[in-house]
Design a protein around this motif. Structure first.
Motif, mmCIF file in Angstrom:
data_model
loop_
_atom_site.group_PDB
_atom_site.id
_atom_site.type_symbol
_atom_site.label_atom_id
_atom_site.label_comp_id
_atom_site.label_asym_id
_atom_site.label_seq_id
_atom_site.Cartn_x
_atom_site.Cartn_y
_atom_site.Cartn_z
ATOM 1 N N HIS A 72 -22.204 21.959 -19.154
ATOM 2 C CA HIS A 72 -20.945 22.677 -19.296
ATOM 3 C C HIS A 72 -20.109 22.644 -18.217
ATOM 4 C CE1 HIS A 72 -22.584 24.708 -22.626
ATOM 5 N NE2 HIS A 72 -23.914 25.141 -22.285
ATOM 6 N N ARG A 73 -20.554 22.190 -16.916
ATOM 7 C CA ARG A 73 -19.886 21.937 -15.857
ATOM 8 C C ARG A 73 -18.929 20.710 -16.146
ATOM 9 N NH1 ARG A 73 -21.839 20.998 -9.588
ATOM 10 N NH2 ARG A 73 -19.904 20.610 -8.693
ATOM 11 N N GLY A 74 -19.758 19.730 -16.456
ATOM 12 C CA GLY A 74 -18.830 18.628 -16.652
ATOM 13 C C GLY A 74 -17.939 18.694 -17.756
ATOM 14 N N GLU A 75 -18.189 19.334 -18.758
ATOM 15 C CA GLU A 75 -17.176 19.406 -20.065
ATOM 16 C C GLU A 75 -15.854 20.241 -19.420
ATOM 17 O OE1 GLU A 75 -17.718 21.357 -24.502
ATOM 18 O OE2 GLU A 75 -18.176 22.499 -22.843
ATOM 19 N N ALA A 76 -16.240 21.437 -18.665
ATOM 20 C CA ALA A 76 -15.296 22.262 -17.982
ATOM 21 C C ALA A 76 -14.287 21.218 -17.415
ATOM 22 C CB ALA A 76 -15.668 23.232 -17.459
ATOM 23 N N VAL A 77 -14.783 20.425 -16.473
ATOM 24 C CA VAL A 77 -13.786 19.621 -15.560
ATOM 25 C C VAL A 77 -13.053 18.806 -16.504
ATOM 26 C CG1 VAL A 77 -13.772 17.680 -13.849
ATOM 27 C CG2 VAL A 77 -15.334 19.745 -13.566
ATOM 28 N N ALA A 78 -13.800 18.198 -17.331
ATOM 29 C CA ALA A 78 -13.228 16.985 -18.251
ATOM 30 C C ALA A 78 -11.953 17.471 -19.196
ATOM 31 C CB ALA A 78 -13.920 16.283 -19.000
ATOM 32 N N ILE A 79 -12.354 18.604 -19.829
ATOM 33 C CA ILE A 79 -11.408 19.282 -20.780
ATOM 34 C C ILE A 79 -10.293 19.856 -20.000
ATOM 35 C CG2 ILE A 79 -12.286 21.699 -20.909
ATOM 36 C CD1 ILE A 79 -10.767 19.501 -23.888
ATOM 37 N N ALA A 80 -10.356 20.391 -18.949
ATOM 38 C CA ALA A 80 -9.228 21.064 -18.159
ATOM 39 C C ALA A 80 -8.374 20.097 -17.706
ATOM 40 C CB ALA A 80 -9.824 21.657 -16.857
ATOM 41 N N GLU A 81 -8.730 18.826 -17.341
ATOM 42 C CA GLU A 81 -8.109 17.838 -16.806
ATOM 43 C C GLU A 81 -7.199 17.136 -18.120
ATOM 44 O OE1 GLU A 81 -5.929 14.899 -14.827
ATOM 45 O OE2 GLU A 81 -7.016 16.730 -14.003
ATOM 46 N N THR A 82 -8.020 17.158 -19.061
ATOM 47 C CA THR A 82 -7.524 16.467 -20.628
ATOM 48 C C THR A 82 -6.163 17.216 -20.918
ATOM 49 O OG1 THR A 82 -9.378 15.750 -21.266
ATOM 50 C CG2 THR A 82 -7.731 15.865 -22.773
ATOM 51 N N PHE A 83 -6.392 18.732 -20.541
ATOM 52 C CA PHE A 83 -5.311 19.469 -21.115
ATOM 53 C C PHE A 83 -4.091 19.338 -20.137
ATOM 54 C CE2 PHE A 83 -8.073 23.115 -23.292
ATOM 55 C CZ PHE A 83 -7.774 22.401 -24.117
ATOM 56 N N ARG A 84 -4.329 19.189 -18.866
ATOM 57 C CA ARG A 84 -3.153 19.202 -17.719
ATOM 58 C C ARG A 84 -2.543 17.805 -18.061
ATOM 59 N NH1 ARG A 84 -7.131 21.487 -14.428
ATOM 60 N NH2 ARG A 84 -8.253 19.416 -13.833
ATOM 61 N N ARG A 85 -3.140 16.723 -18.388
ATOM 62 C CA ARG A 85 -2.523 15.521 -18.768
ATOM 63 C C ARG A 85 -1.448 15.488 -19.840
ATOM 64 N NH1 ARG A 85 -6.701 10.341 -17.338
ATOM 65 N NH2 ARG A 85 -7.140 11.267 -15.291
ATOM 66 N N PHE A 86 -1.925 16.312 -20.932
ATOM 67 C CA PHE A 86 -1.203 16.653 -21.961
ATOM 68 C C PHE A 86 -0.236 17.480 -22.031
ATOM 69 C CE2 PHE A 86 -4.251 13.325 -23.410
ATOM 70 C CZ PHE A 86 -3.569 12.555 -24.313
ATOM 71 N N GLY A 87 -0.256 18.259 -21.010
ATOM 72 C CA GLY A 87 0.685 19.531 -20.756
ATOM 73 C C GLY A 87 0.265 20.659 -21.464
ATOM 74 N N ILE A 88 -1.033 20.726 -21.893
ATOM 75 C CA ILE A 88 -1.494 21.935 -22.543
ATOM 76 C C ILE A 88 -2.087 22.847 -21.471
ATOM 77 C CG2 ILE A 88 -3.394 22.823 -23.954
ATOM 78 C CD1 ILE A 88 -3.333 20.155 -25.431
ATOM 79 N N PRO A 89 -1.571 24.108 -21.533
ATOM 80 C CA PRO A 89 -2.244 25.020 -20.433
ATOM 81 C C PRO A 89 -3.621 25.200 -20.385
ATOM 82 C CG PRO A 89 -0.271 25.992 -21.433
ATOM 83 C CD PRO A 89 -0.692 24.805 -22.514
ATOM 84 N N ASP A 90 -4.223 25.079 -19.384
ATOM 85 C CA ASP A 90 -5.578 25.280 -19.160
ATOM 86 C C ASP A 90 -6.020 26.569 -19.073
ATOM 87 O OD1 ASP A 90 -4.766 25.043 -16.727
ATOM 88 O OD2 ASP A 90 -6.510 24.322 -15.951
ATOM 89 N N THR A 91 -5.485 27.704 -19.781
ATOM 90 C CA THR A 91 -5.834 29.134 -19.721
ATOM 91 C C THR A 91 -7.310 29.453 -20.292
ATOM 92 O OG1 THR A 91 -4.914 29.417 -21.983
ATOM 93 C CG2 THR A 91 -3.297 29.612 -20.152
ATOM 94 N N PRO A 92 -7.844 30.336 -20.081
ATOM 95 C CA PRO A 92 -9.238 30.784 -20.382
ATOM 96 C C PRO A 92 -9.151 30.870 -22.082
ATOM 97 C CG PRO A 92 -8.628 32.116 -18.462
ATOM 98 C CD PRO A 92 -7.387 31.309 -18.872
ATOM 99 N N GLY A 93 -8.026 31.283 -22.535
ATOM 100 C CA GLY A 93 -7.894 31.514 -23.924
ATOM 101 C C GLY A 93 -8.148 29.988 -24.485
ATOM 102 N N ASN A 94 -7.120 28.954 -24.162
ATOM 103 C CA ASN A 94 -7.495 27.771 -24.717
ATOM 104 C C ASN A 94 -8.660 27.179 -24.396
ATOM 105 O OD1 ASN A 94 -4.697 27.652 -25.775
ATOM 106 N ND2 ASN A 94 -3.663 26.766 -23.971
#
Length: 229
Positions: free
Chosen positions: A18-40
């Motif tokens: 869960h920790r690794g997933e959270a780091v990876a998905i948040a960085e993925t969102f940032r690279r594609f301009g997707i807000p890494d909000t709690p909702g997303n």
């Protein structure tokens, strides 16, 4: 018959996925301009979990799952994006995450001194091979079986049979340790192998079906060593 080999799940059993997933998905969102909000992040977590449950039921494949979870995410959020590009970026980033659960390294070191450890993981091959290429517990592992390479995912017992073949032992000489009732414990039961449900301090669910329950690595170690040669 004495216990000779441990077949261990990876994520949720040894790795803090869960920790690794959270780091990876948040960085993925940032690279594609997707807000890494709690909702997303919550939407992604939900659709991803649903896709993995579909895999366990045999309703999808790992190749489809990789992209479909991002297709579902974009559809549910109404965001624009390329699901395949998101998938490729995320897989690359997740393969760099090597967060172990507290005590996992010491547990593997202790167990490996008494019996070989084979990982049995439903993870994606590219991710798992990358993670274990440079990981603190890699020196303590005798082998790894990945569902994408076998062509069947837990709870199907094929991965366990492959691990038994690699280890050169019979089902009654092995034990499965994992955190998932529907994947790890169900696969062990299907293969006729004893099992340990690892709950990381939580109470086990009713009807879990495992042979033993371990809330801590010490409890798991006690179970293993009491039945080893």
């Amino acid at each position: 018959m004495a216990l000779r080999v441990l077949l261990a799940d990876a994520d949720g059993t040894l790795f803090d996925f869960h920790r690794g997933e959270a780091v990876a998905i948040a960085e993925t969102f940032r690279r594609f301009g997707i807000p890494d909000t709690p909702g997303n992040l919550a939407v992604y977590s939900r659709v991803n979990h649903a896709q993995w449950l579909r895999l366990e039921r045999g309703e999808t494949t790992q190749a489809r799952l990789r992209v479909d979870r991002f297709t579902d995410f974009l559809r549910e959020t109404g965001l624009e994006g390329d699901a395949q590009a998101l998938c490729d970026c995320y897989v690359q980033l997740l393969g760099r995450q090597r967060y172990l659960l507290p005590g996992a390294e010491a547990f593997c070191r202790e167990v490996s001194g008494r019996m070989p450890i084979y990982l049995i993981t439903n993870g994606i091959s590219q991710i798992q091979r990358s993670r274990f290429g440079d990981c603190a517990i890699t020196p303590y592992l005798s082998g790894m079986v990945i569902s994408e390479e076998v062509g069947q995912a837990k709870p199907h017992p094929a991965m366990l049979y492959r691990a038994l073949e690699m280890a050169g032992c019979a089902p009654e000489e092995a034990i499965v340790m994992g955190d998932s009732v529907t994947a790890d414990i169900a696969a062990a039961n299907a293969a006729g192998i004893h099992s340990i449900l690892f709950t990381e301090g939580k109470e086990p669910p009713e009807g879990h079906g495992a042979t033993w329950v371990a809330r801590t690595y010490q409890e798991a170690l006690d179970i293993l060593l009491a039945r080893a040669e």
